[in-house]
Design a protein around this motif. Structure first.
Motif, PDB file in Angstrom:
ATOM      1  N   ASP A   1       0.824  -1.206   0.000  1.00 44.12           N
ATOM      2  CA  ASP A   1       0.000   0.000   0.000  1.00 44.12           C
ATOM      3  C   ASP A   1       0.862   1.261   0.000  1.00 44.12           C
ATOM      4  O   ASP A   1       0.348   2.375  -0.167  1.00 44.12           O
ATOM      5  N   ASP A   2       2.161   1.075   0.188  1.00 45.74           N
ATOM      6  CA  ASP A   2       3.089   2.195   0.279  1.00 45.74           C
ATOM      7  C   ASP A   2       3.670   2.478  -1.103  1.00 45.74           C
ATOM      8  O   ASP A   2       4.456   1.686  -1.634  1.00 45.74           O
ATOM      9  N   ALA A   3       3.306   3.607  -1.693  1.00 49.54           N
ATOM     10  CA  ALA A   3       3.764   3.932  -3.045  1.00 49.54           C
ATOM     11  C   ALA A   3       5.281   4.039  -3.117  1.00 49.54           C
ATOM     12  O   ALA A   3       5.889   3.670  -4.132  1.00 49.54           O
ATOM     13  N   THR A   4       5.911   4.510  -2.046  1.00 43.48           N
ATOM     14  CA  THR A   4       7.371   4.637  -2.044  1.00 43.48           C
ATOM     15  C   THR A   4       8.034   3.270  -2.104  1.00 43.48           C
ATOM     16  O   THR A   4       9.008   3.069  -2.840  1.00 43.48           O
ATOM     17  N   VAL A   5       7.509   2.326  -1.323  1.00 43.70           N
ATOM     18  CA  VAL A   5       8.047   0.965  -1.362  1.00 43.70           C
ATOM     19  C   VAL A   5       7.870   0.372  -2.759  1.00 43.70           C
ATOM     20  O   VAL A   5       8.802  -0.219  -3.327  1.00 43.70           O
ATOM     21  N   ARG A   6       6.690   0.526  -3.318  1.00 43.31           N
ATOM     22  CA  ARG A   6       6.442  -0.017  -4.662  1.00 43.31           C
ATOM     23  C   ARG A   6       7.430   0.550  -5.671  1.00 43.31           C
ATOM     24  O   ARG A   6       8.026  -0.195  -6.466  1.00 43.31           O
ATOM     25  N   GLN A   7       7.606   1.848  -5.626  1.00 41.79           N
ATOM     26  CA  GLN A   7       8.487   2.496  -6.596  1.00 41.79           C
ATOM     27  C   GLN A   7       9.957   2.151  -6.364  1.00 41.79           C
ATOM     28  O   GLN A   7      10.687   1.842  -7.309  1.00 41.79           O
ATOM     29  N   ASP A   8      10.394   2.194  -5.110  1.00 41.02           N
ATOM     30  CA  ASP A   8      11.807   1.969  -4.821  1.00 41.02           C
ATOM     31  C   ASP A   8      12.221   0.528  -5.066  1.00 41.02           C
ATOM     32  O   ASP A   8      13.307   0.266  -5.611  1.00 41.02           O
ATOM     33  N   VAL A   9      11.373  -0.424  -4.673  1.00 40.23           N
ATOM     34  CA  VAL A   9      11.701  -1.834  -4.918  1.00 40.23           C
ATOM     35  C   VAL A   9      11.701  -2.123  -6.409  1.00 40.23           C
ATOM     36  O   VAL A   9      12.605  -2.798  -6.928  1.00 40.23           O
ATOM     37  N   THR A  10      10.713  -1.624  -7.104  1.00 41.96           N
ATOM     38  CA  THR A  10      10.639  -1.862  -8.541  1.00 41.96           C
ATOM     39  C   THR A  10      11.855  -1.275  -9.245  1.00 41.96           C
ATOM     40  O   THR A  10      12.456  -1.923 -10.114  1.00 41.96           O
ATOM     41  N   ARG A  11      12.255  -0.065  -8.861  1.00 39.76           N
ATOM     42  CA  ARG A  11      13.437   0.562  -9.465  1.00 39.76           C
ATOM     43  C   ARG A  11      14.699  -0.253  -9.165  1.00 39.76           C
ATOM     44  O   ARG A  11      15.498  -0.542 -10.069  1.00 39.76           O
ATOM     45  N   LEU A  12      14.884  -0.623  -7.901  1.00 38.71           N
ATOM     46  CA  LEU A  12      16.068  -1.388  -7.513  1.00 38.71           C
ATOM     47  C   LEU A  12      16.153  -2.703  -8.263  1.00 38.71           C
ATOM     48  O   LEU A  12      17.197  -3.053  -8.830  1.00 38.71           O
ATOM     49  N   MET A  13      15.060  -3.463  -8.276  1.00 32.10           N
ATOM     50  CA  MET A  13      15.081  -4.783  -8.891  1.00 32.10           C
ATOM     51  C   MET A  13      15.223  -4.702 -10.408  1.00 32.10           C
ATOM     52  O   MET A  13      15.883  -5.545 -11.026  1.00 32.10           O
ATOM     53  N   THR A  14      14.623  -3.708 -11.014  1.00 23.91           N
ATOM     54  CA  THR A  14      14.758  -3.544 -12.462  1.00 23.91           C
ATOM     55  C   THR A  14      16.208  -3.256 -12.831  1.00 23.91           C
ATOM     56  O   THR A  14      16.764  -3.849 -13.772  1.00 23.91           O
ATOM     57  N   GLU A  15      16.840  -2.366 -12.083  1.00 32.90           N
ATOM     58  CA  GLU A  15      18.238  -2.032 -12.358  1.00 32.90           C
ATOM     59  C   GLU A  15      19.166  -3.201 -12.039  1.00 32.90           C
ATOM     60  O   GLU A  15      20.069  -3.522 -12.812  1.00 32.90           O
ATOM     61  N   ALA A  16      18.945  -3.854 -10.903  1.00 34.37           N
ATOM     62  CA  ALA A  16      19.840  -4.931 -10.464  1.00 34.37           C
ATOM     63  C   ALA A  16      19.806  -6.133 -11.401  1.00 34.37           C
ATOM     64  O   ALA A  16      20.829  -6.763 -11.659  1.00 34.37           O
ATOM     65  N   THR A  17      18.620  -6.456 -11.910  1.00 36.17           N
ATOM     66  CA  THR A  17      18.465  -7.664 -12.733  1.00 36.17           C
ATOM     67  C   THR A  17      18.558  -7.387 -14.225  1.00 36.17           C
ATOM     68  O   THR A  17      18.328  -8.282 -15.035  1.00 36.17           O
ATOM     69  N   GLY A  18      18.874  -6.154 -14.594  1.00 37.74           N
ATOM     70  CA  GLY A  18      18.963  -5.837 -16.012  1.00 37.74           C
ATOM     71  C   GLY A  18      17.624  -5.920 -16.718  1.00 37.74           C
ATOM     72  O   GLY A  18      17.553  -6.331 -17.881  1.00 37.74           O
ATOM     73  N   GLY A  19      16.577  -5.520 -16.018  1.00 35.21           N
ATOM     74  CA  GLY A  19      15.250  -5.495 -16.626  1.00 35.21           C
ATOM     75  C   GLY A  19      14.445  -6.763 -16.455  1.00 35.21           C
ATOM     76  O   GLY A  19      13.319  -6.858 -16.970  1.00 35.21           O
ATOM     77  N   GLN A  20      14.966  -7.762 -15.708  1.00 35.09           N
ATOM     78  CA  GLN A  20      14.241  -9.014 -15.500  1.00 35.09           C
ATOM     79  C   GLN A  20      13.292  -8.878 -14.304  1.00 35.09           C
ATOM     80  O   GLN A  20      13.385  -9.613 -13.328  1.00 35.09           O
ATOM     81  N   TRP A  21      12.394  -7.933 -14.402  1.00 39.59           N
ATOM     82  CA  TRP A  21      11.512  -7.629 -13.272  1.00 39.59           C
ATOM     83  C   TRP A  21      10.266  -6.951 -13.802  1.00 39.59           C
ATOM     84  O   TRP A  21      10.281  -6.335 -14.872  1.00 39.59           O
TER      85      TRP A  21
END
Length: 272
Positions: free
Chosen positions: A198-218
């Motif tokens: 429900d936390d927009a910051t968590v959604r955005q920050d996790v999505t950004r981190l995982m997208t960058e870390a996995t090279g888009g595999q997220w």
């Protein structure tokens, strides 16, 4: 493996994190590298309950497989995005209750495929398929002769849909679920949960981190109403869609004061 395997192989890239290896690290496994462990530490800084969620999710997987075999007579499973071997995998849980249970594991991570080949070679009632979970035609063809597509199947999408991005074509997570539901035999079950917040910051920050870390595999962390949309027009089993710790728990679920508040694994089970 008696029923064969997809011969396609890919190089294991140890320079960037893998979702499967990160999950293994969070569960305390050994099939991961320093790059995966560093990514997990970054993730834990954003969402401190991540390790707890991984364990809760694994317990839900064991519990739902046991209940489907024991209470509903399911004898075959199709595990999408199965990940690396861990304690009490789907086939181990199911085959303890009925040795004839068959389990097909689907994953496109090369390390998952390599470990699947080595650990399941002597189990005639398991099959490992090297495929993207969205390639339903490939998966259906690969399981012919192994799964009986005239009999009920337990189709598992446990903690994997957040790895898939939204698209405008048939590779969209919602389109995938509708396609799988339409092809499963009557009496089958669809098990689905994913990370929500429900936390927009968590959604955005996790999505950004995982997208960058996995090279888009997220894909992205979603909200509960989006996951409920995946179950549209399906018969959802009690207790409806919930935090997975509340899905038919074997022991009293944790009280509110020690529950994860940053994000949760949310979903349930539908009968077709």
């Amino acid at each position: 493996m008696a029923h064969g395997e997809n011969p396609q192989t890919h190089h294991i890239d140890v320079t960037k994190p893998s979702v499967a290896r990160m999950y293994d690290a969070l569960l305390g496994g050994v099939h991961n590298y320093e790059v995966d462990q560093r990514a997990c530490q970054d993730l834990l800084r954003i969402a401190p309950s991540t390790q707890l969620l991984a364990r809760n999710n694994r317990e839900f997987l064991r519990r739902v497989v046991r209940i489907l075999v024991q209470d509903y007579g399911i004898r075959q499973f199709l595990d999408h995005g199965s990940g690396l071997p861990a304690q009490d995998n789907v086939h181990e849980v199911a085959q303890r209750l009925n040795s004839d249970c068959r389990v097909a594991y689907v994953d496109n991570d090369p390390m998952v495929h390599a470990h699947g080949r080595s650990t399941l070679d002597d189990n005639d009632n398991t099959l490992v398929i090297n495929a993207d979970m969205r390639d339903t035609a490939t998966i259906h063809e690969a399981t012919r002769g192994f799964l009986d597509w005239d009999q009920p199947i337990g189709a598992l999408f446990v903690s994997v849909l957040h790895c898939l991005p939204d698209t405008s074509d048939d590779r969209d997570p919602g389109a995938l679920i509708r396609r799988v539901a339409a092809t499963l035999p009557p009496g089958s079950f669809l098990v689905l949960c994913q990370l929500v917040s429900d936390d927009a910051t968590v959604r955005q920050d996790v999505t950004r981190l995982m997208t960058e870390a996995t090279g888009g595999q997220w894909g992205r962390v979603r909200q509960t109403d989006e996951v409920r949309g995946y179950f549209r027009d399906l018969q959802i089993l009690k207790p409806d869609l919930v935090d997975v710790v509340d899905w038919r728990p074997d022991t009293p679920p944790p009280p509110p004061e020690i529950r994860a508040t940053d994000w949760v694994e949310w979903g349930g089970v539908a009968r077709l």
